[in-house]
Design a protein around this motif. Structure first.
Motif, PDB file in Angstrom:
ATOM      1  N   SER A   1      59.354  64.540  23.027  1.00  0.00           N
ATOM      2  CA  SER A   1      58.114  65.456  23.280  1.00  0.00           C
ATOM      3  C   SER A   1      56.809  64.827  22.576  1.00  0.00           C
ATOM      4  O   SER A   1      56.877  63.964  21.705  1.00  0.00           O
TER       5      SER A   1
ATOM      6  N   HIS B   1      56.550  69.845  17.136  1.00  0.00           N
ATOM      7  CA  HIS B   1      57.729  70.135  16.750  1.00  0.00           C
ATOM      8  C   HIS B   1      58.197  69.887  15.449  1.00  0.00           C
ATOM      9  O   HIS B   1      57.699  69.120  14.686  1.00  0.00           O
ATOM     10  N   SER B   2      59.268  70.670  15.046  1.00  0.00           N
ATOM     11  CA  SER B   2      60.003  70.422  13.620  1.00  0.00           C
ATOM     12  C   SER B   2      60.944  69.245  13.777  1.00  0.00           C
ATOM     13  O   SER B   2      62.173  69.480  14.922  1.00  0.00           O
ATOM     14  N   TYR B   3      61.273  68.385  12.959  1.00  0.00           N
ATOM     15  CA  TYR B   3      62.403  67.440  13.107  1.00  0.00           C
ATOM     16  C   TYR B   3      62.988  67.360  11.772  1.00  0.00           C
ATOM     17  O   TYR B   3      62.410  67.394  10.687  1.00  0.00           O
TER      18      TYR B   3
ATOM     19  N   SER C   1      57.074  67.989  10.582  1.00  0.00           N
ATOM     20  CA  SER C   1      56.773  68.263  11.955  1.00  0.00           C
ATOM     21  C   SER C   1      55.561  67.331  12.390  1.00  0.00           C
ATOM     22  O   SER C   1      54.950  66.806  11.552  1.00  0.00           O
TER      23      SER C   1
ATOM     24  N   GLU D   1      49.954  77.551  18.314  1.00  0.00           N
ATOM     25  CA  GLU D   1      50.531  77.285  17.056  1.00  0.00           C
ATOM     26  C   GLU D   1      49.945  78.161  15.801  1.00  0.00           C
ATOM     27  O   GLU D   1      50.212  77.931  14.812  1.00  0.00           O
TER      28      GLU D   1
END
Length: 275
Positions: free
Chosen positions: A44, A48-50, A134, A167
């Motif tokens: 993506s 996003h959080s990873y 993120s 967000e």
């Protein structure tokens, strides 16, 4: 738009100059968007959080897989938590910990960023480095004012590409609540396609909005590729066509022409480290 779509249905309809079947076009957008992301080796480009694991290399830095980095939540080496370091600069005291290399340019595509240690090393090992963070293309803290009169709406400026995800919103510095439908109480908002609506009780108040966006050149690449796929449906496999011996039309039968021709456009967004 789907969660991974790089363009909207309305954008594609405007690009091809034909309405088409909305369901078919929506599926084409999703398929093309996924193809572009696959070509970039990215899941993506939106925020996003990873949580990721890496092999320790014995050095003091390595590249993170996703960018631009918005925030780092935690870093550990062999199970040991590493603190964040203060920003480095002239006149600042030396502090052990980690920091994220600057993106160097606020406009997309930006540069893939590395995480840098001071006073530690990424000790050699297999999947012994854990990082939670993120990342994604995001406008953070865009300041606007809610109109004093109806309609109580503000539109995201989106200077670098199309609005894509909400967000969070602050009203007078306090976290606002997202609702479905028209906001009815102070501290509430709703949003669709970058248009933020507020309650009359918040008229005239300062508001700060944060949102994810699709970089404009990625959106354009997706439109061009989807447009060629759409046009290809009318002449699959046709190399040339003669009309009454007076006019000859030649078609390029390769549906991948756009992807190949636009490698230069997509390259700055492509991940360059192993998965």
């Amino acid at each position: 738009m789907g969660a991974l779509d790089l363009v909207s249905l309305a954008d594609l309809q405007g690009w091809i100059g034909a309405a088409g079947n909305p369901a078919t076009l929506a599926a084409l957008i999703s398929q093309t968007s996924q193809a572009v992301l696959n070509g970039l080796y990215r899941s993506s480009v939106l925020p996003h959080s990873y949580t990721e694991y890496y092999d320790g290399n014995g050095g003091e830095r390595f590249f993170l897989r996703n960018w631009p980095v918005i925030d780092v939540f935690s870093l550990s080496i062999n199970g040991q938590a590493i603190p964040a370091s203060s920003p480095w600069g002239a006149g600042q005291s030396w502090q052990k910990g980690y920091m994220i290399a600057a993106a160097n340019n606020p406009t997309p595509p930006g540069m893939q960023q590395d995480i840098i240690l001071r006073g530690y090393r990424f000790r050699r090992g297999v999947q012994n480095i854990a990082v939670s963070y993120s990342a994604g293309y995001q406008i953070s803290g865009e300041v606007q004012s809610i109109p004093a009169t109806s309609p109580y709406q503000v539109t995201a400026l989106a200077p670098y590409g199309a609005w894509a995800s909400d967000e969070g919103v602050l009203i007078e510095g306090s976290l606002a609540s997202s609702v479905i439908g028209a906001p009815s109480s102070a501290g509430q908002y709703s949003v669709a396609a970058g248009l933020y609506a507020f309650a009359a009780a918040d008229a005239g108040k300062p508001v700060t909005i944060s949102y994810g966006y699709i970089p404009a050149d990625l959106g354009l690449a997706c439109l061009q590729i989807a447009g060629e796929y759409f046009a290809y449906q009318s002449h699959p496999g046709v190399q040339s066509k003669s009309l009454g011996g007076q006019e000859t039309i030649a078609y390029n039968a390769s549906v991948l022409t756009s992807m190949v021709a636009r490698n230069g456009l997509l390259n700055p967004y492509r991940r360059v480290v192993p998965l």
